[in-house]
Scaffold this active site. Sequence first.
Site, PDB file in Angstrom:
ATOM      1  CE  LYS A  34      -4.307  -1.761   0.135  1.00 19.30           C
ATOM      2  NZ  LYS A  34      -3.790  -3.481  -0.713  1.00 19.30           N
TER       3      LYS A  34
HETATM    4  C1  LIG Z   1     -10.005  -2.478  -1.477  1.00 21.79           C
HETATM    5  C2  LIG Z   1      -9.880  -3.383  -1.092  1.00 21.79           C
HETATM    6  N1  LIG Z   1     -10.375  -3.130   0.703  1.00 21.79           N
HETATM    7  C3  LIG Z   1      -9.841  -3.897   1.616  1.00 21.79           C
HETATM    8  C4  LIG Z   1      -8.970  -4.545   2.028  1.00 21.79           C
HETATM    9  C5  LIG Z   1      -7.924  -5.217   2.251  1.00 21.79           C
HETATM   10  O1  LIG Z   1      -7.154  -5.247   3.228  1.00 21.79           O
HETATM   11  P1  LIG Z   1      -6.449  -5.608   4.576  1.00 21.79           P
HETATM   12  O2  LIG Z   1      -5.702  -6.262   3.512  1.00 21.79           O
HETATM   13  O3  LIG Z   1      -5.418  -4.782   4.960  1.00 21.79           O
HETATM   14  O4  LIG Z   1      -7.005  -6.178   5.270  1.00 21.79           O
HETATM   15  C6  LIG Z   1      -8.105  -4.337   0.575  1.00 21.79           C
HETATM   16  C7  LIG Z   1      -7.210  -5.006   0.683  1.00 21.79           C
HETATM   17  O5  LIG Z   1      -6.124  -4.999  -0.660  1.00 21.79           O
HETATM   18  C8  LIG Z   1      -8.223  -3.679  -0.392  1.00 21.79           C
HETATM   19  O6  LIG Z   1      -7.942  -3.673  -1.784  1.00 21.79           O
END
Ligand SMILES: Cc1ncc(COP(=O)(O)O)c(C=O)c1O
Length: 383
Positions: free
Chosen positions: A181
């Site tokens: 990210k």
């Molecule tokens: C659009 C979106 N929402 C939620 C998430 C979930 O993030 P995390 O991996 O930090 O839980 C991601 C992960 O890449 C994502 O791309």
Amino acid sequence: MDLPFHRPWIEDDEINEVVDTLKSGWLTTGPKTHRFENAFKEYVSAKHAIGLNSCTAGLRLAVMTAGFEDGDEIITTPMTFPATSNVLVLERLRPVFIDIEPETLNMDVNKIEASITPRTRGILPVHFGGHPCDMDVIQDIARRKGLAVIEDAAHATDAKYKGTPIGGLGNPTAFSFYANKNITTGEGGMLTLNDDARAESIRTLRTHGMSRDAWKRFGKSGFAHWSLEEPGFKYNMADINAALGIHQLKKAQRFLKLRQEYAESYDRAFQDEPAIETFQTRDYALHARHLYLIALDLKQLTVTRDEFLNLIQSSGIGVAVHYIALHLQPFYQRELGYNAKSFPIATRYSDSVLSLPLYPKMTPEDVARVVDTTLGLIQKNRK
Ligand SMILES: Cc1ncc(COP(=O)(O)O)c(C=O)c1O
């Protein structure tokens, strides 16, 4: 892979802060998480920022505390990572997908009203790739219809909507600090919001529903018992991760500038290639440039998108697909009765998009190499 899809940018200050944490004797949620939370809430102009072990945790806690009831419908996009709508299903809600707009791949806000039923209780926009959704339209519909808004800002640290940072619009907003990210803590997330009572409740729910943070329980102010008001999760951010976030956040604007520069180079390089479609930035948006997508015009090519992915990977460049939309996934087809025709625009882009490497650790020469390889493969595989 000599040019991977992503490589994080970690410098001595992150490393020294992690070592300091390790030597401090306090590894889990504590002073470094609090420092990172305070810096992050300033960065996005929110009243509260709650450090978590993922964005998924943030989405789930926001959904859990929104006052929804079993079977309520939440309008969201199919063009997203599974976490967005999985948390709805896990909280016994019904995701209702709407199609996307081709210019940005965000949910098409003009399709929201037609999807509202007597069971609709919320809207869950995803700022796809770092491009903010049209939040005035979403918030206006939400106000008129009495719906909750929860924002998935996994891609949108650094994004702004009409000058306001995403996270600062007053809705619970979940950010991701996963390894690739805009800023990273390895794994991690943050939920921002403005409501004091809800923030207090979410702080409790991130550690099982226990009423006091561990670092306060074991502090100098004397022994205190925790009490359990309701069952929660194990979703808290650890100080080892926050140590990375503190320094990554200080560099966010420097990283963003490079992302912007590289994205503009890609846009310029692809603008005259008819077999490649690039995406737009709306006038209202400051784009966080988390992802750089192109869509292939498959009618002009002799290969499928997946064959193209293989060709580009074989040349040593890492690529990814964001996303095969959720209405094409077996679970959501079974559960919600959707098929490929349900959302034709999302289906079209699921078949044709790919994401090229875009991160500050790349050099301008890396960007030029990606451009040359991509355009060369298009030439070789043109009908
Ligand atoms: C659009 C979106 N929402 C939620 C998430 C979930 O993030 P995390 O991996 O930090 O839980 C991601 C992960 O890449 C994502 O791309």
